[in-house]
Design an enzyme around this catalytic site. Structure first.
Site, PDB file in Angstrom:
ATOM      1  N   ASN A 109       0.848  -1.184   0.000  1.00  0.00           N
ATOM      2  CA  ASN A 109       0.000   0.000   0.000  1.00  0.00           C
ATOM      3  C   ASN A 109       0.887   1.239   0.000  1.00  0.00           C
ATOM      4  OD1 ASN A 109      -2.374   1.652   0.331  1.00  0.00           O
ATOM      5  ND2 ASN A 109      -1.842   1.887   2.499  1.00  0.00           N
ATOM      6  N   HIS A 111       0.973   5.120   1.382  1.00  0.00           N
ATOM      7  CA  HIS A 111       0.297   5.935   2.393  1.00  0.00           C
ATOM      8  C   HIS A 111       0.965   7.312   2.433  1.00  0.00           C
ATOM      9  CE1 HIS A 111      -1.934   6.774   6.052  1.00  0.00           C
ATOM     10  NE2 HIS A 111      -0.818   7.316   6.520  1.00  0.00           N
ATOM     11  N   SER A 138       4.975   6.714   2.225  1.00  0.00           N
ATOM     12  CA  SER A 138       5.597   5.437   2.559  1.00  0.00           C
ATOM     13  C   SER A 138       4.903   4.334   1.777  1.00  0.00           C
ATOM     14  CB  SER A 138       5.440   5.114   4.052  1.00  0.00           C
ATOM     15  OG  SER A 138       5.816   6.209   4.861  1.00  0.00           O
ATOM     16  N   ASP A 147      -2.121   0.427   8.289  1.00  0.00           N
ATOM     17  CA  ASP A 147      -0.963   1.257   7.908  1.00  0.00           C
ATOM     18  C   ASP A 147       0.291   0.951   8.723  1.00  0.00           C
ATOM     19  OD1 ASP A 147      -2.572   2.557   6.045  1.00  0.00           O
ATOM     20  OD2 ASP A 147      -3.147   4.132   7.459  1.00  0.00           O
TER      21      ASP A 147
HETATM   22  C1  GAR Z   1      -2.493   9.007  -2.556  1.00  0.00           C
HETATM   23  O1  GAR Z   1      -1.950  10.193  -2.056  1.00  0.00           O
HETATM   24  C2  GAR Z   1      -2.311   7.893  -1.555  1.00  0.00           C
HETATM   25  O2  GAR Z   1      -1.134   8.002  -0.810  1.00  0.00           O
HETATM   26  C3  GAR Z   1      -3.516   8.072  -0.684  1.00  0.00           C
HETATM   27  O3  GAR Z   1      -4.540   8.388  -1.580  1.00  0.00           O
HETATM   28  C4  GAR Z   1      -4.003   9.099  -2.679  1.00  0.00           C
HETATM   29  C5  GAR Z   1      -4.517   8.471  -3.963  1.00  0.00           C
HETATM   30  O4  GAR Z   1      -4.260   9.298  -5.042  1.00  0.00           O
HETATM   31  N1  GAR Z   1      -3.803   6.886   0.048  1.00  0.00           N
HETATM   32  C6  GAR Z   1      -4.346   6.898   1.273  1.00  0.00           C
HETATM   33  O5  GAR Z   1      -4.661   7.891   1.849  1.00  0.00           O
HETATM   34  C7  GAR Z   1      -4.533   5.502   1.847  1.00  0.00           C
HETATM   35  N2  GAR Z   1      -4.958   5.606   3.202  1.00  0.00           N
HETATM   36  P1  GAR Z   1      -4.337   8.759  -6.530  1.00  0.00           P
HETATM   37  O6  GAR Z   1      -5.726   8.186  -6.737  1.00  0.00           O
HETATM   38  O7  GAR Z   1      -4.109   9.967  -7.374  1.00  0.00           O
HETATM   39  O8  GAR Z   1      -3.266   7.751  -6.708  1.00  0.00           O
END
Ligand code: GAR
Length: 317
Positions: A109, A111, A138, A147
């Site tokens: 994942n 994060h 991360s 997480d």
């Molecule tokens: C990213 O910033 C990722 O790190 C976060 O969602 C966004 C997705 O963006 N993930 C979380 O918050 C997971 N808990 P994207 O759809 O443009 O890749």
């Protein structure tokens, strides 16, 4: 070159990380390919992008479904696509314990914080409020502890004066797009990486009583202090391209039997005679518990009585 690892990406949103993973996978020499993009949101931008790029998609809204049922549908889609790994890329649903257990060690994942700081939501606002000098992202293995699985890589992003959660989030995304493809590629390459394979053997061999490591004929080699050797790691010996563990066995009969049963994995190591077996570590499916068992059996075969006696006593508990 091993076959490319097959990766299913789970998304809920725009999918910029999915795009970064996808385009990296299309560069020459890439270690993985994206075989499926799946989402719990039928309107996720990531799905349209995947379709335009000719990647298989699967979409199923979680609304009105039990978590376990929805997870099972995602799992079925990933299996159908013959995925070896799952990459969560902005998948905004918590996966249940059955799904997490099934993909243990094969699900990553990304994060948006420097874990272990700020698991959960609102990571950027929390980093700014705490006065941190850096935010970041991360990539970690997914476990039941949200997480908190092993962190495989981090990218730091400076927090500038006047940054808001939105401006910081935007820059963190640039870092995410660099980080995720690199970490995923490294992770799926590990089972074929000689240095990583030796490190796995080392950790297990050195955990045995009075073990020591030496280098012999250019091979990492494990023995009992001031005593006999119980394991060798053959790395591209005479250019054979193999990474293998050499462990002690009973003799010619056992050697022949092992090779007959699984000729891809087992071989007769040149110059070692009948008392040793070569076990390939670089086939991509190594069972590390079985390697641990081989090592301890090999250790027992050469250890003096006073040491094996101690092991026997310890085994009784
Ligand atoms: C990213 O910033 C990722 O790190 C976060 O969602 C966004 C997705 O963006 N993930 C979380 O918050 C997971 N808990 P994207 O759809 O443009 O890749």
């Amino acid at each position: 070159m091993p076959d490319k690892a097959r990766v299913a990406v789970l998304v809920s949103g725009t999918g910029t990380n999915m795009a970064a993973l996808l385009y990296a996978s299309r560069l020459p020499g890439a270690a993985y390919e994206i075989v499926l993009v799946a989402s719990n949101d039928l309107a996720a931008g990531a799905l349209a992008l995947a379709e335009a790029e000719g990647v298989a998609t699967f979409a199923l809204s979680h609304k009105g479904m039990k978590r376990a049922e929805h997870d099972a549908a995602m799992d079925a889609a990933a299996r159908e696509a013959k995925a070896d790994y799952i990459a969560l890329a902005g998948y905004m649903r918590v996966l249940g314990p059955a799904f997490v257990a099934d993909w243990q060690g094969r699900m990553l994942n990304i994060h948006p914080s420097l874990l272990p700081r700020y698991p959960g939501l609102d990571t950027h606002a929390r980093a700014i409020a705490a006065g941190d000098g850096h935010g970041g992202a991360s990539v970690h293995l997914v476990t039941d502890d949200l997480d908190m699985g092993e962190v495989l890589g981090r990218a730091e992003v400076a927090i500038a004066p006047g940054d808001t959660a939105e401006t910081l989030a935007e820059r963190v995304k640039f870092a995410e797009h660099q980080l995720y493809p690199r970490v995923l590629a490294d992770y799926v390459s590990r089972p074929f990486d000689p240095d990583w394979l030796v490190a796995q053997v080392r950790e297990r061999a050195m955990a045995l009583p009075h073990a020591e490591e030496t280098l012999s004929h250019g091979m990492p080699c494990f023995g009992i202090e001031k005593g006999k050797k119980f394991a060798w790691v053959s790395m591209d010996h005479h250019g054979d391209g193999k990474t293998a563990l050499l462990a002690k066995i009973d003799g010619a009969d056992e050697q022949a039997q092992l090779i007959e049963n699984d000729p891809e994995r087992y071989y007769r190591p040149a110059y070692f005679g009948d008392g040793w077996i070569g076990i390939r570590l670089d086939l991509g499916d190594t069972d590390w518990q079985s390697i641990e068992d081989w090592l301890s059996r090999s250790w027992r075969a050469v250890a003096p009585k006073k040491l094996t006696g101690l092991m026997d006593a310890a085994d009784q508990f």
